[in-house]
Structures are given as C-alpha cells and as structure tokens.
Design a protein around this motif. Structure first.
Motif, PDB file in Angstrom:
ATOM      1  N   ARG A 164     -27.470   9.294  47.155  1.00 35.19           N
ATOM      2  CA  ARG A 164     -27.751   8.863  45.779  1.00 35.19           C
ATOM      3  C   ARG A 164     -27.241   7.444  45.573  1.00 35.19           C
ATOM      4  O   ARG A 164     -26.715   7.107  44.501  1.00 35.19           O
ATOM      5  CB  ARG A 164     -27.083   9.823  44.790  1.00 35.19           C
ATOM      6  N   ALA A 188     -23.135  11.959  48.347  1.00 38.42           N
ATOM      7  CA  ALA A 188     -23.957  11.331  47.302  1.00 38.42           C
ATOM      8  C   ALA A 188     -23.811   9.812  47.311  1.00 38.42           C
ATOM      9  O   ALA A 188     -24.711   9.097  46.858  1.00 38.42           O
ATOM     10  CB  ALA A 188     -23.591  11.895  45.927  1.00 38.42           C
ATOM     11  N   TRP A 217     -25.378  15.652  40.429  1.00 41.58           N
ATOM     12  CA  TRP A 217     -26.440  15.922  41.404  1.00 41.58           C
ATOM     13  C   TRP A 217     -26.795  17.406  41.433  1.00 41.58           C
ATOM     14  O   TRP A 217     -27.967  17.778  41.273  1.00 41.58           O
ATOM     15  CB  TRP A 217     -25.974  15.440  42.782  1.00 41.58           C
TER      16      TRP A 217
END
Lengths: 313, 313
Positions: free
Chosen positions: B308, B304, B129
């Motif tokens: 994500r 994340a 990331w």
C-alpha cells in the motif's frame, strides 16, 4: 505563452465582525486597490450577511483588470464548517447555521472554481507560503484572538479533515486547568488562553482593566495580576502545543491573532511549558514563533486555496 | 493448489520482546509457513539483536517460492525512530540507540526496496487495509499494551512526520491526572492507561494482583479496585481521543494491544469520557472500536508499507 500569467485569485475572508475580499496574485500579494470590506456582526440577519458577501465580491470582481482571468475563488470562513456541503456555522455569526456559503459565491462566478476552507487552515497556508512557516513541511498555524483556532500542514499537505474542521486546536485539553468551555468541556485551550478569557481570569483576581490591550499595557507596566494572567495563558498554549507535537511531529508553530501580541513573553512562557511537558527530542525540537503575516494574511491564505491548490487535496 | 499472488512482501516487526518476519501477499494475508520469530529483550547486546533480525529475515527469504519475486521489504519498529536515517531507538531495547536498522536489512536484500516506519503506523495501515478502519479515510490506530502507541491516516494518507514519530498518541496530556511519565511530563496518556501503569495504580490502592490478566479477571469478578482502575484508564483514553479528534477530525479510532482487551467496558468508559469532554458535533461523531486485527496485524501493517505504498508518502 506567458510564463507568469496575470491570473489573480479572488480571496474572501468571512469572520465574526467583517467580510473582506481582494484579488491576490500568484506570488501571494494583494493587488493594490482591490480590497473591499463590509461589516458582519451579531445584529445582521442571514440575508444581510449574504448581501454583505455579495457586495464585497461584486466590488472586487469589478477590479479585475480587463486582460486578466480569475484563477479561482478561495473562501476562508470562521468555523465550524461543513466541507462536503460547502456550508458554514461560524460560532460568532449565530444566524448562519449550515449556511451554504460556497453556493452563494459560486452563483456569483458560475464558471469559476470556488473553494472553501476554515479560516485557521487558510492562515496556516499563508504562513507556509509567505510567512513564518516558509520552508517547513509540518506546520501548525494558530490564531489567538477572541477564540483560539488553527490549521495543519503535515508532510507538506494541508489536513482539512472530512468535515473540514481539522486543525481546530482550541479544544485540546490542558492539564491543571478546569476553566469551562463553550464546547461543553473544561480545561480547553480556548477556555483559558483566548484574549477575552485571559482578561476575564485577570478580572476575577481583582484586576480592573477590560480588554486585551489594557492587559498588554498592564503587563508592560509590571502589574502582578496581569503578569500572572499572561503567564497562565502562555503555559496553557505551551501545554497544548506539546500535546499536538508529540502526536504530529511538527517542525514549527506560528501563532498570530490580536492577543498573541499581548507581549513577546507569551512565547517564552509557551516554550517553557513545552520544555516542562516532555523531553522527547522529536517533540522538544518544535519551534514556536510569532506569525510573520501582515493583516493581509487571511486573504492571502484564502487565495492559497487556489494558487497553492496542490497542497489542499 | 497455490492461490498465493506472485509477489509477496517481506514484513518485519521489531518489538521489545521479539522480532518476527513473514511473507505477506498483496491481499494482506500471511503466506502460510513463512513466519519466523526470534527473541529480543533486555539482556541482548546490539550485535545479538542484529543477529536475531538477520536470522528471521534469512529464514523468511528462504521461504520465498521459486517462481516469486519479492515486492519489497517493510519494517515496523517500536519507537522512537529516526526516519531520515532509517535508524531506531526503541524505548524497550536500550542497547539500540539510533541503530541503523534499515541499512542492516537493506544489506540482506541489496536489490529490493526497504521501507521502515514506526510500529504504530504499521498497525494503523493494517487496520485501514484489513481491519476496523476499512472504508475510512481518517483513522487513528492505537496500541494499549506495555505502552500506548499509535498511528494516523488523515485524508487517506499516512502521516509519518519528518522524524517518523507522528501518531505517538501516548504523550497527549490528560486533564485531572498527574501521573509521572518516562517522557519527563506528567498526566500523559501512557503514564495512566498502559497495562503496567493501570496495574500499578490498582496496587497502590491496595489491590494485590500483579498483571493485566489478573486485573481483567478481577474486573470480571466485580472487584471494586479493579473496576475503578479500569474506569480510570478508560476515562484517560477517552479524554486523549477527544483532544486528538477535535484537532484532527477523525472518523474512527481502532484500539488494539493486550491491555485493550482487559474488558469490553474499557471502550464504554472511553466513549463516555469523550461525550463529557465535548459537544462539538464533528468531534463526538468519532467511533471508538476494538482492533479487528489478528496477531498477524503488525506484520500485515509492515507489509502494507510495500503493498500500500501509495498511502505512505
């Protein structure tokens, strides 16, 4: 609308000794009478190899029933491959280096989807679809034959890798071995446990047979060297599988290829080696089983690139 | 003036010495002033560990700005873990065996998504990331510290494995070594190349330092044993990476953790070992680089799991 449309895939398998093609239906079965084969092998020129592929594809296309359309064309090829370019460099076909196999086939079927992957990945797809890996989301397929190859399905999806060479399990390093490998390393699984390498090791100990089949017979007859040779290769297989499964958290490893049938004890030796390598519960739970594929496996796997396309990102 | 994007994730990192939590925004930055920490460690009871987690989570929740909603809660925890049950058994927290960490946290935020993964996977998500893995689809993150852990992103997606323990790179077998490992095997990467194991090896050769920091200083000063010790661990790292990348076709390996900073030469030794292990072009292309994460990496990675989420099937 037909709920089971009769749209077979055309499957192609390119290896060191032959190229085969067949129509494969959406349930993973070869359409009877559509399988064709031509020799490849070391003597052929690049043009002769291309002609062999063209010949078997053309013959198989001619078998497509009038009422059918092709769902697509799947190609499995010996590695290494170059996935972005659809090019292949099979170790055992030395005149093909970065040869544009996908484009050759695409030119024969201009309107049809053509997908190419390494043969080890295709085998793994076939195990997952109709073989020993059915029902599992984390599968390593292996082929133990003249070399050692393989493929990976993780979390339910195939892993191709950016160059297309993921799953090439033959070059995992195995502790306690220093056999030189064609890849430039030592102690690689393939340098120890392939059929020819196992035979060569046995011969260096004084055994006088010449092939994997001889070794299989000698093992069955209780020959001491043959037994040590098979045990050694089984141990190497287990150690490499242990490394792979501690890294990947696999459910099952399905092993096919001619030499995997040298004796069922090969699997026992592999399992014993895994148990010695680690006590981590998520690793020791891995199942190590023989392939449940017939000789149609490579073609079924190539067809899975089309029929099971959602597993092949 | 507040530029914080409106919906932060609450990130939790549980390790052998401490539990931390913080709010992390959707760009991968910690929200200033929201980071809280409590000690864990060997002395604590299971109840005390749970209280420590509850305390840092409660304090971090209190930092949530009035106008914000929580996007979700991500937990990174030392392994092994049991993903289906959301339970953890961190090797260094022996009173937690199959402890229901996800449920503990879920009870604190009943209406919010809570996701749990191994810390090595979170670190890898953070590298991908905002760190050294940005722009790559095939990343292995590694932590070389008191142990050796890691995580995998393949073909752009994280690989968790069915039990949640995929990416645990510390138990790849390294040829030419027979150091005994806590996992029951010998020659595992972790048994050779972790900070404490490298120090222990140097001490067995007669070196008298006691910590990784001492070893770093001794290496910089040219101490012969320290140099051999670091070289040995770097070689083991490279050999394990070579096995992983021949199997997985990686683009880049990002290595963090305290002992990875012992000297930049550690990376050179690892790269040299890869070059010796194999000449397969798809394997030798792998980049081996230091982590580009700050000390916030584990928390960013836990966040994340929420921000994500599409990469974490």
């Amino acid at each position: 609308m037909d709920h089971t449309p009769p749209h077979p895939a055309l499957a192609i398998d390119v290896g060191g000794t032959k190229v085969e093609a067949a129509l494969v239906d959406s349930l993973g079965a070869l359409v009877p009478g559509t399988r064709h084969r031509a020799p490849t092998g070391q003597g052929a020129t690049s043009g002769e190899l291309a002609a062999a592929v063209t010949a078997v594809v053309t013959r198989t296309l001619a078998d497509l029933p009038a009422e059918s359309e092709l769902a697509g064309v799947g190609i499995g090829c010996a590695g290494p491959i170059n996935l972005p370019d659809g090019a292949v460099s099979p170790l055992n076909l030395s005149v093909w280096r970065d040869f544009g196999l996908r484009n050759l086939v695409q030119a024969l079927v201009p309107e049809t989807t053509v997908r190419l992957r390494m043969d080890g990945l295709c085998i793994t797809l076939a195990e997952h679809w109709v073989g020993a890996g059915r029902g599992y989301d984390n599968v390593m397929g292996m082929v133990v034959s003249t070399g050692v190859g393989g493929g990976l399905i993780l979390d339910g999806n195939t892993v191709s890798g950016p160059t297309g060479n993921a799953g090439h399990v033959g070059h995992i390093e195995v502790g306690g071995f220093d056999d030189p490998c064609v890849c430039g390393g030592t102690g690689c699984l393939e340098a120890i446990a392939s059929g020819p390498k196992t035979v060569a090791w046995a011969r260096r100990q004084g055994w006088t047979g010449e092939t994997g089949e001889h070794l299989s017979e000698a093992y069955a007859a209780g020959d001491a060297i043959a037994m040590r040779a098979v045990q050694r290769s089984g141990r190497a297989l287990g150690q490499a599988i242990a490394a792979a499964t501690t890294l990947l958290d696999l459910d099952i490893v399905a092993i096919g290829g001619g030499f995997s049938q040298v004796t069922p004890d090969l699997f026992r030796f592999a399992r014993e080696a895994i148990a010695l390598r680690t006590q981590l519960p998520y690793a020791t739970r891995v199942q190590v089983v023989p392939s449940a594929l017939s000789g149609d496996g490579p073609l079924i796997g190539a067809a899975a690139l089309i029929h099971r396309a959602s597993l092949v990102p």
